[in-house]
Design an enzyme around this catalytic site. Structure first.
Site, short mmCIF file in Angstrom:
data_model
loop_
_atom_site.label_atom_id
_atom_site.label_comp_id
_atom_site.label_asym_id
_atom_site.label_seq_id
_atom_site.Cartn_x
_atom_site.Cartn_y
_atom_site.Cartn_z
CD GLU A 69 -19.29 -33.05 -121.14
OE1 GLU A 69 -19.55 -34.04 -121.46
OE2 GLU A 69 -20.04 -32.29 -120.47
CG ASP A 121 -4.92 -33.11 -128.31
OD1 ASP A 121 -5.76 -33.29 -127.46
OD2 ASP A 121 -3.92 -33.32 -128.56
CG ASP A 144 -12.57 -45.31 -127.69
OD1 ASP A 144 -12.45 -46.39 -127.26
OD2 ASP A 144 -12.43 -45.11 -128.93
CG ASP A 180 -20.49 -47.60 -121.30
OD1 ASP A 180 -19.19 -47.31 -121.66
OD2 ASP A 180 -21.24 -47.94 -122.18
CB THR A 217 -26.48 -39.65 -122.50
OG1 THR A 217 -25.95 -41.11 -122.24
CG2 THR A 217 -25.61 -38.80 -121.74
CG PHE A 219 -24.49 -44.10 -125.13
CD1 PHE A 219 -24.25 -45.23 -126.00
CD2 PHE A 219 -23.61 -44.27 -124.07
CE1 PHE A 219 -23.34 -46.11 -126.08
CE2 PHE A 219 -22.79 -45.40 -123.68
CZ PHE A 219 -22.10 -46.17 -124.80
#
Length: 239
Positions: A69, A121, A144, A180, A217, A219
């Site tokens: 992940e 990274d 993001d 989302d 989650t 969120f």
């Protein structure tokens, strides 16, 4: 200045080209609990970056399906998935140090032995550390979206990145993305659909219902109450 077709070509010529990062590293302050978790659990669950391929079977001490992940945040859902699937091994990659500490703390409390974490990274980890065709699934949940058009180049989901993931997945392995932000979902689908080595697993269209293994989650729950949608995309490596 000479124009190079790729980063590799530039490096071969001895020229350094700064890379556009898909993330902004926010250090934040470590809580005492996160700091303690890093001290206690990094020796057994942390993976230090190196620029050579590692043996996943040696890392976990067994042969098992490996799930990676990228960008696990504070690690709540990653720990939940690892706890729910002890037959699989999980590697989480995150650049936010407090998140790494929080994830280690939760995993340590549960005594998980099938989870490892990295603070680096993800693109470099994929390129240099993970063997070819070694993963059963790669997860990229709520990256993001870089909403502004001038920032779209910073989105981690680009053709080169999706192709890099394909080489790390075993044949039949899955790339699972979720967002989302509908415009980003459309972008994800466009990029992945353009790679002939993948097949979209959706029966219709590009999106699939959230699979049981992906936890919801806080969120996400908050967003759903506000009427926000979530789009899951799962692609299978076919060649």
């Amino acid at each position: 200045m000479r124009q190079f077709k790729s980063q590799a070509e530039a490096e071969a010529a001895g020229v350094y080209i700064s890379k556009v990062k898909s993330y902004v590293k926010r250090e934040g302050r470590l809580t005492k609990g996160q700091e303690k978790a890093l001290e206690e659990h990094w020796p057994t669950m942390g993976i230090d970056y190196c620029d050579t391929p590692i043996s996943l079977s040696e890392l976990f001490g067994r042969e098992a399906s490996v799930v990676v992940e990228i960008g696990f945040g504070m690690g709540k859902s990653l720990v939940e998935m690892a706890a729910a699937s002890p037959e699989k091994d999980f590697i989480g990659i995150e650049v936010h140090r407090p998140g790494v500490g929080a994830c280690l703390g939760d995993a340590g409390e549960l005594g998980l032995t099938n989870l490892r974490v990295m603070e680096h990274d993800a693109v470099e980890v994929l390129k240099n550390m993970l063997p070819q065709e070694s993963l059963s699934r790669l997860q990229l949940f709520f990256p993001d979206p870089w909403h502004k058009k001038r920032h779209h180049k910073r989105r981690i989901v680009q053709a080169e990145f999706v192709e890099l993931i394909r080489t790390k997945l075993a044949i039949g392995g899955h790339l699972h993305m979720a967002t989302d932000w509908e415009p980003y979902a459309q972008h994800m689908a466009e990029v992945a659909n353009g790679n002939e080595g993948y097949t979209n697993t959706a029966p219709e269209g590009d999106y699939v219902p959230r699979p049981d293994y992906r936890p919801i989650t806080k969120f996400e729950t908050r967003g759903q109450k506000l009427g926000h949608g979530v789009w899951d995309l799962i692609y299978k490596r076919t060649s």
